[in-house]
Scaffold this motif. Structure first.
Motif, PDB file in Angstrom:
ATOM      1  N   LYS A   7       0.839  -1.205   0.000  1.00  0.00           N
ATOM      2  CA  LYS A   7       0.000   0.000   0.000  1.00  0.00           C
ATOM      3  C   LYS A   7       0.865   1.243   0.000  1.00  0.00           C
ATOM      4  O   LYS A   7       1.830   1.316   0.742  1.00  0.00           O
ATOM      5  N   HIS A   8       0.495   2.203  -0.823  1.00  0.00           N
ATOM      6  CA  HIS A   8       1.130   3.513  -0.729  1.00  0.00           C
ATOM      7  C   HIS A   8       0.396   4.299   0.348  1.00  0.00           C
ATOM      8  O   HIS A   8      -0.758   4.009   0.662  1.00  0.00           O
ATOM      9  N   HIS A   9       1.082   5.288   0.870  1.00  0.00           N
ATOM     10  CA  HIS A   9       0.445   6.121   1.880  1.00  0.00           C
ATOM     11  C   HIS A   9       0.565   7.584   1.460  1.00  0.00           C
ATOM     12  O   HIS A   9       1.646   8.175   1.561  1.00  0.00           O
ATOM     13  N   VAL A  10      -0.523   8.121   0.954  1.00  0.00           N
ATOM     14  CA  VAL A  10      -0.544   9.511   0.497  1.00  0.00           C
ATOM     15  C   VAL A  10      -1.073  10.378   1.640  1.00  0.00           C
ATOM     16  O   VAL A  10      -2.136  10.094   2.198  1.00  0.00           O
ATOM     17  N   ALA A  11      -0.323  11.423   1.983  1.00  0.00           N
ATOM     18  CA  ALA A  11      -0.805  12.346   3.019  1.00  0.00           C
ATOM     19  C   ALA A  11      -1.316  13.609   2.342  1.00  0.00           C
ATOM     20  O   ALA A  11      -0.615  14.227   1.530  1.00  0.00           O
ATOM     21  N   GLU A 104       4.445  12.711  11.042  1.00  0.00           N
ATOM     22  CA  GLU A 104       5.153  11.657  11.800  1.00  0.00           C
ATOM     23  C   GLU A 104       4.161  10.679  12.408  1.00  0.00           C
ATOM     24  O   GLU A 104       4.333   9.458  12.310  1.00  0.00           O
ATOM     25  N   LEU A 105       3.114  11.240  13.029  1.00  0.00           N
ATOM     26  CA  LEU A 105       2.099  10.367  13.650  1.00  0.00           C
ATOM     27  C   LEU A 105       1.421   9.479  12.605  1.00  0.00           C
ATOM     28  O   LEU A 105       1.250   8.272  12.810  1.00  0.00           O
ATOM     29  N   ALA A 106       1.052  10.101  11.486  1.00  0.00           N
ATOM     30  CA  ALA A 106       0.370   9.338  10.429  1.00  0.00           C
ATOM     31  C   ALA A 106       1.277   8.224   9.914  1.00  0.00           C
ATOM     32  O   ALA A 106       0.827   7.096   9.668  1.00  0.00           O
ATOM     33  N   ALA A 107       2.576   8.530   9.762  1.00  0.00           N
ATOM     34  CA  ALA A 107       3.519   7.517   9.247  1.00  0.00           C
ATOM     35  C   ALA A 107       3.677   6.379  10.248  1.00  0.00           C
ATOM     36  O   ALA A 107       3.756   5.203   9.865  1.00  0.00           O
ATOM     37  N   THR A 108       3.714   6.713  11.541  1.00  0.00           N
ATOM     38  CA  THR A 108       3.852   5.669  12.555  1.00  0.00           C
ATOM     39  C   THR A 108       2.643   4.739  12.499  1.00  0.00           C
ATOM     40  O   THR A 108       2.763   3.519  12.581  1.00  0.00           O
ATOM     41  N   ILE A 113       5.230   7.582   4.375  1.00  0.00           N
ATOM     42  CA  ILE A 113       4.488   8.398   3.410  1.00  0.00           C
ATOM     43  C   ILE A 113       5.172   8.350   2.039  1.00  0.00           C
ATOM     44  O   ILE A 113       6.392   8.475   1.948  1.00  0.00           O
ATOM     45  N   SER A 114       4.347   8.165   1.010  1.00  0.00           N
ATOM     46  CA  SER A 114       4.914   8.019  -0.336  1.00  0.00           C
ATOM     47  C   SER A 114       4.637   9.234  -1.213  1.00  0.00           C
ATOM     48  O   SER A 114       5.191   9.351  -2.307  1.00  0.00           O
ATOM     49  N   PHE A 124       5.164  25.708   2.259  1.00  0.00           N
ATOM     50  CA  PHE A 124       6.308  25.012   2.864  1.00  0.00           C
ATOM     51  C   PHE A 124       6.282  23.512   2.543  1.00  0.00           C
ATOM     52  O   PHE A 124       7.209  22.786   2.857  1.00  0.00           O
ATOM     53  N   ALA A 125       5.193  23.043   1.933  1.00  0.00           N
ATOM     54  CA  ALA A 125       5.020  21.594   1.757  1.00  0.00           C
ATOM     55  C   ALA A 125       6.063  21.010   0.793  1.00  0.00           C
ATOM     56  O   ALA A 125       6.455  19.849   0.938  1.00  0.00           O
ATOM     57  N   GLY A 126       6.514  21.830  -0.166  1.00  0.00           N
ATOM     58  CA  GLY A 126       7.532  21.340  -1.103  1.00  0.00           C
ATOM     59  C   GLY A 126       8.805  20.964  -0.370  1.00  0.00           C
ATOM     60  O   GLY A 126       9.443  19.949  -0.676  1.00  0.00           O
ATOM     61  N   ALA A 127       9.178  21.774   0.632  1.00  0.00           N
ATOM     62  CA  ALA A 127      10.402  21.489   1.406  1.00  0.00           C
ATOM     63  C   ALA A 127      10.212  20.215   2.235  1.00  0.00           C
ATOM     64  O   ALA A 127      11.136  19.398   2.356  1.00  0.00           O
ATOM     65  N   ILE A 128       9.018  20.008   2.786  1.00  0.00           N
ATOM     66  CA  ILE A 128       8.765  18.784   3.560  1.00  0.00           C
ATOM     67  C   ILE A 128       8.873  17.571   2.623  1.00  0.00           C
ATOM     68  O   ILE A 128       9.494  16.561   2.955  1.00  0.00           O
ATOM     69  N   ALA A 129       8.254  17.694   1.445  1.00  0.00           N
ATOM     70  CA  ALA A 129       8.298  16.577   0.486  1.00  0.00           C
ATOM     71  C   ALA A 129       9.744  16.256   0.105  1.00  0.00           C
ATOM     72  O   ALA A 129      10.122  15.086  -0.018  1.00  0.00           O
ATOM     73  N   GLU A 130      10.532  17.318  -0.039  1.00  0.00           N
ATOM     74  CA  GLU A 130      11.944  17.102  -0.402  1.00  0.00           C
ATOM     75  C   GLU A 130      12.658  16.325   0.720  1.00  0.00           C
ATOM     76  O   GLU A 130      13.390  15.375   0.462  1.00  0.00           O
ATOM     77  N   ASP A 131      12.397  16.724   1.977  1.00  0.00           N
ATOM     78  CA  ASP A 131      12.991  16.003   3.114  1.00  0.00           C
ATOM     79  C   ASP A 131      12.575  14.532   3.123  1.00  0.00           C
ATOM     80  O   ASP A 131      13.360  13.656   3.460  1.00  0.00           O
ATOM     81  N   LEU A 132      11.301  14.305   2.777  1.00  0.00           N
ATOM     82  CA  LEU A 132      10.796  12.920   2.796  1.00  0.00           C
ATOM     83  C   LEU A 132      11.173  12.158   1.521  1.00  0.00           C
ATOM     84  O   LEU A 132      10.916  10.963   1.407  1.00  0.00           O
TER      85      LEU A 132
END
Ligand code: UDP
Length: 466
Positions: A7-11, A104-108, A113-114, A124-132
């Protein structure tokens, strides 16, 4: 390395105000049905999630969507007395940490998260996606014209400073000046979203100013819009700003409407009431999820409805109901119905609706044209409402603005008669039906929107390592 091979996990991350989370959740529902093997987390504030996932609104919720609450940034015991922006700024101040914690909670709970799919406002979401190391897919829910206003806000401010908005009242010269901005050639400066022009230092304005800069980080920009409806220069401009532009069609409405609405989506009995009315006879009135009009305007509108005796269905938020003139609902009970919430997209698809009195929120305008319903516009002075009213009345020619831009008893009666009785109204109705026909083709299974939606599902369903 992915721990959830099956399963992929889309947030999905919402901007938790107005109709923004409604629109994002609608897209997520469509995606969750198209990708049943993918888990979706829906991150928004507790208030917003309680509203969206309440029993009466979440009747058609696929079981692969799970709400996750993030902090709204409001301190304990906060009393709001100032303008609504106060609440928005507190939320913006809490970002991005509140979303990082939520992710983090959702991933746990549901696996790594994919992919991130977020409101464009969350810059700011682009920077989070880059980190992930995952794709970032922002969604723009309003008309693309107002995205252009945000992207070009500095240039528009310069135009204002250099005389376009400098005291003389020649709106023709202002309109002419905006010819240099993609998609806004026919829009006057005074029709633009105030946030795009507002140089005041609200955290919210600063966030919006960054939209143009962050778009290149997106894997794909998703628009709640149809390719067929763009001014060409605007489509080309947006395409040049991000790796991929996906016009998946209006996300809050199904075209054509589903044949049999589920009766349990109609908690307030609107559809059964409409069943008892004559074809194309009813005025549907709604001001969306946030706009408040001056009390005297609500009273004028009520008096117009009482005097004209036109059948009406009015979705009026509970907190505004007290403004109605004493005894109004009793006096009009034979020809009218007032409810705190209506299943609007289904209401506008009902054959009894003849006209939509609207504040011109983007989704309301979309739902109206998707169902071929002409509009009477009383735009809010908020967000994109004025731009949408301008496009509705002067470019698409599918509605008419009330005199002076405010509800007066005589002004409303005049507009109702114009749309329901006069030749000018018949012309407006033909225009909106033509636009509806165009949309029916654009939304067909082999149309552009379906192709772009398929591409989006493919991005979500691929193991997209960046
Ligand atoms: N809406 C609804 N029932 C109501 C009031 C609003 O379903 O009684 C929905 C409407 O169909 C639309 C959204 O809420 O999808 C309002 O969005 P819009 O962009 O028109 O206005 P906003 O709330 O952002 O000002």
């Amino acid at each position: 390395p992915t721990k959830c091979a099956l399963k992929h996990h889309v947030a999905a991350m919402a901007f938790p105000f107005g109709s923004h989370p409604i629109a994002l959740l609608n897209l997520v529902k469509k995606l969750a049905m198209a990708a049943p093997d993918t888990q979706f987390s829906f991150l928004s504030t507790e208030d917003s999630n309680n509203f969206l996932f309440s029993a009466s609104k979440a009747t058609d919720l696929p079981n692969n969507i799970k709400p996750c609450n993030v902090s709204d940034g409001v301190p304990m015991n906060q009393v709001f007395s100032g303008p609504p922006i106060e609440r928005v700024d507190l939320f913006v101040k809490a970002t991005p940490d509140n979303f990082r914690k939520g992710l983090e909670l959702a991933a746990t709970e549901m696996g790594q998260i994919s992919c991130l799919i977020t409101d464009v406002f969350l810059v700011f979401a682009g920077a989070i996606a880059e980190d992930l190391n995952v794709p970032w897919i922002p969604l723009w829910i309003c008309l693309p014209h107002s995205l252009s206003a945000h992207i070009y806000s500095d240039k528009i401010r310069q135009i204002c400073a250099s005389g376009g908005n400098g005291g003389d009242t020649e709106s023709s010269s202002k309109g002419k000046i905006l010819e240099t901005i993609p998609g806004l050639a026919k829009i006057n400066i005074e029709d633009l979203p105030v946030e795009a022009l507002n140089d005041k230092k609200s955290l919210f304005s600063s966030m919006l100013k960054q939209i143009g800069n962050v778009l290149p980080q997106a894997t794909a920009l998703v628009m709640s819009f149809y390719k067929e409806l763009y001014p060409e220069s605007l489509l080309d401009d947006l395409k040049s700003r991000c790796p991929s532009l996906l016009n998946v069609g209006f996300v809050t409405v199904t075209i054509p409407p589903p044949p049999l609405p589920l009766s349990n989506t109609d908690a307030t009995g609107c559809l059964s009431w409409l069943d008892s009315q004559k074809t194309m006879s009813v005025a549907y009135i709604c001001f969306g999820t946030v706009v408040n009009f001056p009390h005297n305007e609500i009273k004028e509108l009520a008096e117009a409805l009482q005097e004209s005796r036109i059948p009406f269905l009015w979705s009026l938020r509970e907190n505004l109901r007290g403004i109605l003139p004493d005894g109004f609902t009793e006096r009009t009970s034979l020809h009218g119905k007032v409810v705190p919430w209506a299943p609007q997209a289904q209401v506008l698809a009902h054959k009894s609706i003849g006209v939509h009195v609207t504040h011109c929120g983007a989704n309301s305008v979309y739902e109206s044209i998707a169902n071929g319903i002409p509009m009477i516009c009383r735009p809010g002075v908020f967000a994109d409402n004025l731009t949408n009213a301008k496009i509705t009345e002067d470019i698409w020619k599918v509605g008419v603005r009330v005199d002076g831009g405010v509800f007066t008893k005589n002004g409303v009666i005049k507009c109702l008669e114009l749309i329901m009785v006069h030749e000018q109204g018949r012309k407006i109705r033909r225009n909106v039906q033509d636009l509806q026909e165009l949309l029916l083709q654009a939304a067909a299974p082999n149309g552009h929107a379906a192709q772009d939606f398929k591409t989006l599902v493919e991005i979500l369903s691929s193991n997209h390592a960046l």
